[in-house]
Enzyme design. Structure first.
Site, PDB file in Angstrom:
ATOM      1  N   LYS A  81       0.856  -1.193   0.000  1.00 40.67           N
ATOM      2  CA  LYS A  81       0.000   0.000   0.000  1.00 40.67           C
ATOM      3  C   LYS A  81       0.881   1.228   0.000  1.00 40.67           C
ATOM      4  O   LYS A  81       2.020   1.185   0.478  1.00 40.67           O
ATOM      5  CB  LYS A  81      -0.865   0.020   1.259  1.00 40.67           C
ATOM      6  CG  LYS A  81      -2.076   0.930   1.160  1.00 40.67           C
ATOM      7  CD  LYS A  81      -3.192   0.216   0.426  1.00 40.67           C
ATOM      8  CE  LYS A  81      -4.467   0.981   0.402  1.00 40.67           C
ATOM      9  NZ  LYS A  81      -5.575   0.094   0.011  1.00 40.67           N
TER      10      LYS A  81
HETATM   11  N1  GLU Z   1      -7.218   0.134  -3.340  1.00 37.29           N
HETATM   12  C1  GLU Z   1      -7.995  -1.028  -3.625  1.00 37.29           C
HETATM   13  C2  GLU Z   1      -8.085  -1.918  -2.400  1.00 37.29           C
HETATM   14  O1  GLU Z   1      -7.926  -1.465  -1.300  1.00 37.29           O
HETATM   15  C3  GLU Z   1      -7.522  -1.753  -4.875  1.00 37.29           C
HETATM   16  C4  GLU Z   1      -6.110  -2.244  -4.828  1.00 37.29           C
HETATM   17  C5  GLU Z   1      -5.614  -2.783  -6.147  1.00 37.29           C
HETATM   18  O2  GLU Z   1      -6.374  -2.874  -7.096  1.00 37.29           O
HETATM   19  O3  GLU Z   1      -4.434  -3.104  -6.205  1.00 37.29           O
HETATM   20  O4  GLU Z   1      -8.393  -3.080  -2.484  1.00 37.29           O
END
Ligand code: GLU
Length: 417
Positions: A110
């Site tokens: 993240k």
């Molecule tokens: N931000 C989204 C999540 O928390 C998508 C993450 C992604 O597609 O890599 O799942």
């Protein structure tokens, strides 16, 4: 911070408490517990931004690569003034369990920048994004770490990320997902998280014998996740009684017209001024007498104090970590049925996987194929979680963590330390 006033609870602590509960039931050995709870790599960078007015603003950018045993790190980048290392680390841990739960070949990561996007213009946002990527770019890549949108980032931001990355490494669409379709984005990616939320809900409803057409819902948040979740809920016959965004919440006993909210939001860029129903606060929305409460905005909204006011019998966790550990205990103590975030909102990263696959194969799928494959993944994951929860008499969250932890632990063991 300890959970007292319910003001701020550490996302990483929440994720770890949920992990520990599952690890306990699984009788996971101590070494593996320690290994799986510790992040692989954490990066913090300074991001100086020359503003259009000539002054300098300094931001902090973060990227946490939590666990990569099952594949490249995967997870979004969020822009929010409150972003800090703890939050990014916690969300990176949740991505690890989410990708393992839906069984796509990714680890968890993240990123974030502590910027208030309302305070900078589009050109500044582009420069900020490019500067951030120029400073973390050497740890990214299609087989290393693949960012995606999250809170306050979108397809345009992903386009800049792709461009910045490709400038150094050659054309690399697979280095980031959630891109515009014109740059190798996938059909169906934008709606995927909200669509997945409702697919998971439908599968649970079918197994529990609930009739969605007899149910009501309140959706907190009208961003990418909440707006689509509200739309799909109303499409399957759930009556949406309330929606909200930062401007406040809008409630009607008779139901809110979701398509009218959509057009109001598209016209005004916010729900401010929406004149249907009664205007209430976001806190009041959480306490509405509805069947399904859908927190689809910030994390930590259902904490020790607010959880006690919830009257909904189902909490469908569309946001990441909307329920704190203490909040979850209160809700479960009151008999609420929690559909956990790592299952409920996993549709987004699942379609990110499809996007990555299409980029690598240089072969484009149509939207029907994307949605059909997504439906398969959501149904399979929901069924596995639901069955294990019944079998072991544990919550859906603990069951989801058990499945995910087992997969990551197996990959760790096989790869060796
Ligand atoms: N931000 C989204 C999540 O928390 C998508 C993450 C992604 O597609 O890599 O799942």
């Amino acid at each position: 911070m300890p959970e007292g006033s319910g003001e701020h609870v550490s996302v990483f602590e929440t994720a770890n408490a949920q992990f520990d509960r599952a690890a306990e039931v699984m009788e996971l050995d101590g070494e593996m517990r320690t290994l799986l709870k510790s992040p692989f790599r954490e990066m913090q960078v300074e991001i100086p931004l020359r503003r259009d007015n000539g002054t300098l603003s300094l931001y902090r950018g973060y990227r946490v690569q939590f666990n990569g045993a099952r594949g490249p790190f995967k997870g979004g980048i969020r822009y929010h003034q409150d972003v800090d290392m703890d939050e990014v680390r916690g969300l990176a841990a949740l991505m690890t369990w989410k990708t393992a739960l839906v069984n796509i070949p990714f680890g968890g990561g993240k990123g974030g920048v502590n910027v208030n996007v309302k305070e900078i213009n589009r050109f500044e946002l582009e420069r900020l994004t490019r500067k951030f990527i120029s400073r973390i770019g050497h740890i990214l890549g299609p087989y290393r770490d693949i960012p995606a949108p999250d809170m306050n980032t979108n397809a345009q931001v992903m386009a800049w990320i792709m461009d910045e990355y490709s400038g150094r490494h050659g054309y690399s669409p697979a280095a980031v997902t959630g891109k515009p379709i014109a740059l190798g984005g996938s059909a169906g990616r934008e709606a995927a998280t909200g669509r997945g939320v409702v697919m998971v809900f439908e599968e649970v409803a079918r197994r529990e014998g609930w009739d969605p057409r007899q149910m009501t819902a309140a959706v907190q948040g009208f961003g990418n996740v909440g707006s689509h979740a509200a739309r799909f809920l109303s499409e399957i016959g759930v009556k949406v009684l309330a929606v909200s965004d930062v401007s406040g919440a809008y409630f009607s006993e008779k139901g809110i017209g979701v398509s009218r909210v959509w057009s109001h939001n598209a016209r005004n860029g916010s729900l401010e001024g929406f004149d249907e129903g009664e205007k209430i606060s976001n806190d009041e929305l959480l306490a509405l007498k509805v069947d399904v409460l859908v927190p689809a905005a910030l994390g930590g909204v259902l904490h020790k104090n607010s959880a006690g006011r919830v009257k909904a019998r189902v909490v469908l966790e569309a946001a990441n970590a909307p329920v704190t550990d203490a909040g979850g205990k209160v809700l479960e103590g009151n008999g609420a049925y929690l559909i956990p975030d790592i299952l409920a909102n996993s549709g987004g990263v699942t379609v990110s996987y499809f996007e990555w696959v299409q980029n690598i194969q240089q072969f484009t799928w149509d939207e029907e194929r994307v949605n059909a494959e997504l439906a398969k993944v959501m149904a399979r994951a929901t069924t596995q979680v639901w069955e294990l929860a019944k079998q072991r008499s544990v919550s859906m969250r603990t069951a989801a963590f058990m499945i995910a932890i087992e997969r990551v632990a197996e990959a760790e063991r096989l790869r060796g330390i």
